[in-house]
Design an enzyme around this catalytic site. Structure first.
Site, PDB file in Angstrom:
ATOM      1  N   CYS A   1      12.444  -3.168   5.123  1.00 52.85           N
ATOM      2  CA  CYS A   1      12.891  -4.454   4.579  1.00 52.85           C
ATOM      3  C   CYS A   1      12.486  -5.614   5.471  1.00 52.85           C
ATOM      4  CB  CYS A   1      14.395  -4.541   4.437  1.00 52.85           C
ATOM      5  SG  CYS A   1      15.106  -3.355   3.362  1.00 52.85           S
TER       6      CYS A   1
ATOM      7  N   ASN B   1      18.631  -5.150   7.015  1.00 57.07           N
ATOM      8  CA  ASN B   1      17.474  -4.294   7.286  1.00 57.07           C
ATOM      9  C   ASN B   1      17.955  -3.152   8.163  1.00 57.07           C
ATOM     10  OD1 ASN B   1      14.779  -4.592   9.678  1.00 57.07           O
ATOM     11  ND2 ASN B   1      14.990  -3.128   8.050  1.00 57.07           N
ATOM     12  N   GLY B   2      17.813  -1.922   7.686  1.00 54.47           N
ATOM     13  CA  GLY B   2      18.204  -0.773   8.497  1.00 54.47           C
ATOM     14  C   GLY B   2      18.908   0.279   7.666  1.00 54.47           C
TER      15      GLY B   2
ATOM     16  N   LYS C   1       4.838  -1.511   5.254  1.00 55.36           N
ATOM     17  CA  LYS C   1       3.942  -1.515   6.410  1.00 55.36           C
ATOM     18  C   LYS C   1       4.655  -1.220   7.724  1.00 55.36           C
ATOM     19  CE  LYS C   1      -0.173  -3.204   8.141  1.00 55.36           C
ATOM     20  NZ  LYS C   1      -0.920  -1.970   7.845  1.00 55.36           N
TER      21      LYS C   1
ATOM     22  N   ARG D   1       6.701  -5.510   4.396  1.00 54.07           N
ATOM     23  CA  ARG D   1       7.731  -4.629   4.946  1.00 54.07           C
ATOM     24  C   ARG D   1       8.469  -3.850   3.863  1.00 54.07           C
ATOM     25  NH1 ARG D   1       9.158  -6.270  10.327  1.00 54.07           N
ATOM     26  NH2 ARG D   1      11.093  -5.131  10.054  1.00 54.07           N
TER      27      ARG D   1
ATOM     28  N   GLU E   1      -7.384  11.458   8.422  1.00 52.44           N
ATOM     29  CA  GLU E   1      -7.087  10.048   8.149  1.00 52.44           C
ATOM     30  C   GLU E   1      -7.688   9.619   6.803  1.00 52.44           C
ATOM     31  OE1 GLU E   1      -5.164   7.829   8.898  1.00 52.44           O
ATOM     32  OE2 GLU E   1      -6.111   5.951   8.288  1.00 52.44           O
TER      33      GLU E   1
ATOM     34  N   HIS F   1      -9.463  30.498   4.583  1.00 49.60           N
ATOM     35  CA  HIS F   1      -8.216  31.180   4.945  1.00 49.60           C
ATOM     36  C   HIS F   1      -7.055  30.763   4.055  1.00 49.60           C
ATOM     37  CE1 HIS F   1     -10.125  33.006   8.375  1.00 49.60           C
ATOM     38  NE2 HIS F   1     -10.596  31.811   8.737  1.00 49.60           N
TER      39      HIS F   1
ATOM     40  N   GLU G   1      -2.548   7.305   0.000  1.00 52.64           N
ATOM     41  CA  GLU G   1      -1.752   6.074   0.039  1.00 52.64           C
ATOM     42  C   GLU G   1      -2.118   5.119  -1.094  1.00 52.64           C
ATOM     43  OE1 GLU G   1      -0.650   4.833   4.545  1.00 52.64           O
ATOM     44  OE2 GLU G   1      -2.776   5.037   4.156  1.00 52.64           O
TER      45      GLU G   1
ATOM     46  N   TRP H   1      12.850  -2.279   1.099  1.00 51.85           N
ATOM     47  CA  TRP H   1      12.274  -0.944   1.019  1.00 51.85           C
ATOM     48  C   TRP H   1      13.475  -0.005   1.002  1.00 51.85           C
ATOM     49  CZ3 TRP H   1      12.228   3.577   3.968  1.00 51.85           C
ATOM     50  CH2 TRP H   1      11.275   4.524   3.596  1.00 51.85           C
TER      51      TRP H   1
ATOM     52  N   LYS I   1      -5.569   8.007   3.686  1.00 50.41           N
ATOM     53  CA  LYS I   1      -5.915   6.717   3.076  1.00 50.41           C
ATOM     54  C   LYS I   1      -6.020   6.864   1.562  1.00 50.41           C
ATOM     55  CE  LYS I   1      -5.794   4.790   5.857  1.00 50.41           C
ATOM     56  NZ  LYS I   1      -4.493   4.327   6.296  1.00 50.41           N
TER      57      LYS I   1
END
Ligand code: GLU
Length: 589
Positions: A2, A96-97, A584, A27, A460, A483, A467, A72, A464
């Site tokens: 947030c 926020n939290g 983010k 955020r 990575e 395997h 996401e 968020w 990407k």
């Protein structure tokens, strides 16, 4: 996560808060809301969805004091009811939290006859303020936060008080002073262009802000002075510079992230001492989350080659369940774009608790991790707005090269300069990325394979793609294919095989054959003309990237995979800058 923002001053608050929320939206963007205060009345507008939805309400939000929130969600879905601010009695709050004891508190408060209108943990804060309020807002906040367990940055309005109050524990808050009023916000981006100076509140601080000024108290209500410094101009995210999305703009800044990070490194005082620390270390651990963890994998590889001690990368969220044994000779490198990633801060604190020397690798110079660290290696990628990290990852890789090079850092910087020129050309001319993107977009799943250092790039690249496109993908060593994962390969699955190390090409070619024999699709990405010539006739797509030596190739191949992810997102109709469910700056554990 947030973003919270609050303002009290001479100008109408709603526009200022809205503008700040737009800047904080990276955020979280599950919902957004604003409360303003005018002549003892609180006006509130809130909606599920993006900040933009508040625009139509601004005219109805009068007053020169207010609070705002972009969410968020951690507790409760992204609905209008769960959007902040939450109201109770004479109070409106944004949070926020995470309030870990919210269920016990809700039970207690419901037992006292109180009704809850949301599924959030945050609403308990509004009730606690209302319950403890006897005309003194500061005392009410002190009593309310004393009941909370967890993490919080809370800003509150009270209909009786011309101003706002803000309190924090573990979630970040900056205070800002501008020409026409005073601000509090989750980070300094929100107040760039409005405030000329800012300070960071410390854990446990409570600030009381009115149109006339600000007073800060510690957790025992002793008045304290926090050091103000100028709001840095470079915090501004800037415009998209002609690009349709921040993601593309930021990929195009990869080259500058490499060169600016090198310049920033040589401006750091004490780099020689740092190299000695690393050379004498009995162990080096790197820790981060998501992309920063993937960068740490590459960092551990580079530092492992350079230093004569065990080097390992650790997922920060797992660090506390299985902390590596560190001593006062150990070095921990905490890698976080925002500098506020809660899991990484927790891991870094554990390492510090063991007496380890803490190096922060971060893109945000005034962040929580820099306050914790013994030494800060700045990633000079500039503000990154797209939720999916691109240029900050590239900047982190540059930091690891310089740390690994030690006394030869200057020479390595020269090599990085020349690779940056190739990265720049590629980022502006990634036409072939669209060919591979169209294969991704028509696939049920995409596997990213490589060997050696290419495995880190594969992992990575896979993150990407997930996401920004929501297509299932996984990145892993090509040798592992047979395997287990080969069972998933069929004509609806694409495998992107990286081949940037001449010594490992023949082994990668075996993996390519195994996939083709099962009807799977293959796209090869390589910096090696010979590998390109050998595989391109047999596979669905092959992309020959600019040539460079194997240990520098990750700058080029990662840029290529970022472009593939970006174009895939566009082809499947996603917003690459704001993927669903993500944010983010991840300031909750
Ligand atoms: N826990 C609060 C909610 O879900 C705040 C979330 C956050 O800060 O990320 O609304």
């Amino acid at each position: 996560m947030c973003g919270i923002i609050a303002y009290s001053g001479k100008s109408p608050a709603a526009e200022k808060l809205y503008r700040g929320l737009k800047r904080l939206e990276y955020r979280g963007y599950d919902s957004a809301g604003i409360s303003t205060l005018s002549e003892g009345c609180i006006f509130t507008a809130k909606h599920g969805g993006r900040v933009e939805r508040l625009r139509a309400d601004l005219g109805a939000l009068s007053g020169c004091t207010g609070i705002g929130h972009t969410r968020w969600a951690t507790h409760g879905r992204a609905t209008d009811a769960n959007a902040h601010p939450h109201l109770c009695g004479r109070f409106s709050i944004v949070h926020n939290g995470i309030i870990r004891n919210c269920e016990q508190l809700k039970k207690e408060l419901k037992g006292l006859g109180r009704t809850f209108f949301s599924q959030t943990d945050s609403e308990v804060i509004a009730h606690l303020l209302d319950m403890y309020y006897c005309g003194d807002m500061l005392q009410a906040m002190l009593h309310a936060v004393a009941r909370l367990k967890g993490l919080w940055a809370v800003a509150a309005l009270c209909a009786d008080f011309n101003g706002f109050i803000v309190a924090r524990r573990s979630s970040p808050v900056v205070l800002g002073e501008g020409d026409d009023g005073f601000y509090a916000a989750s980070d300094v981006h929100a107040i760039v262009g409005c405030a000329h100076s800012c300070c960071v509140l410390e854990d446990g601080d409570i600030a009381v802000v009115t149109p006339e000024g600000m007073r800060v108290y510690d957790s025992l209500l002793n008045p304290v002075v926090r050091a103000f410094e100028p709001v840095p101009a470079e915090c501004a995210g800037g415009d998209m510079e002609g690009c349709p999305h921040y993601m593309l703009k930021e990929i195009r800044q990869n080259a500058a992230a490499i060169t600016d990070t090198c310049d920033g490194f040589f401006r750091c005082e004490g780099a020689d001492g740092l190299f000695k620390k690393l050379a004498r270390a009995d162990k080096i651990v790197l820790t981060g989350c998501g992309t920063a963890y993937n960068a740490s994998l590459a960092g551990a590889r580079l530092l492992g080659w350079a230093y004569d001690c065990p080097v390992s990368a650790h997922i920060a969220g797992e660090y506390c369940s299985d902390p590596p044994r560190l001593t006062t000779r150990s070095v921990c490198i905490a890698v976080t774009q925002s500098g506020e990633t809660a899991d990484t801060l927790a891991a870094a604190s554990i390492a510090r608790g063991c007496g380890a020397y803490l190096i922060a690798v971060t893109n945000c110079p005034r962040s929580a991790v820099t306050r914790l660290a013994d030494f800060v290696v700045p990633v000079c990628a500039g503000p990154e707005v797209c939720v999916a990290a691109t240029k900050s990852y590239i900047g982190q890789l540059a930091c690891f090269h310089l740390l690994a090079a030690g006394e030869c850092a200057m020479r390595r910087a020269g090599q990085l300069q020349s690779v940056a020129a190739k990265v720049k050309k590629l980022a502006f001319d990634g036409a072939y990325a669209r060919v591979i993107a169209s294969l991704c977009a028509s696939s049920r799943a995409v596997f990213f394979l490589g060997r050696g250092g290419d495995v880190d790039v594969a992992v990575e690249g896979s993150l990407k793609l997930k996401e920004v496109s929501y297509i299932f993908s996984a990145g892993y060593p090509a040798g592992e294919l047979k395997h287990g994962t080969l069972a998933l390969v069929d004509e609806s699955v694409l495998s992107i095989v990286l081949m940037c190390d001449q010594c490992l090409v023949s082994k990668c070619e075996s993996a390519v054959e195994q996939i083709l024999s099962r009807g799977g699709k293959v796209a090869v990405i390589t910096t090696l003309p010979s590998a390109y010539a050998s595989v391109s006739p047999r596979v669905q797509a092959a992309w020959l990237l600019p040539q460079t030596c194997a240990h520098l190739s990750h700058f080029i191949s990662s840029t290529a995979l970022q472009l593939v992810a970006y174009h895939t997102a566009l082809l499947v109709g996603r917003d690459p800058d704001k993927p669903r469910n993500l944010a983010k700056s991840v300031t909750v554990e």
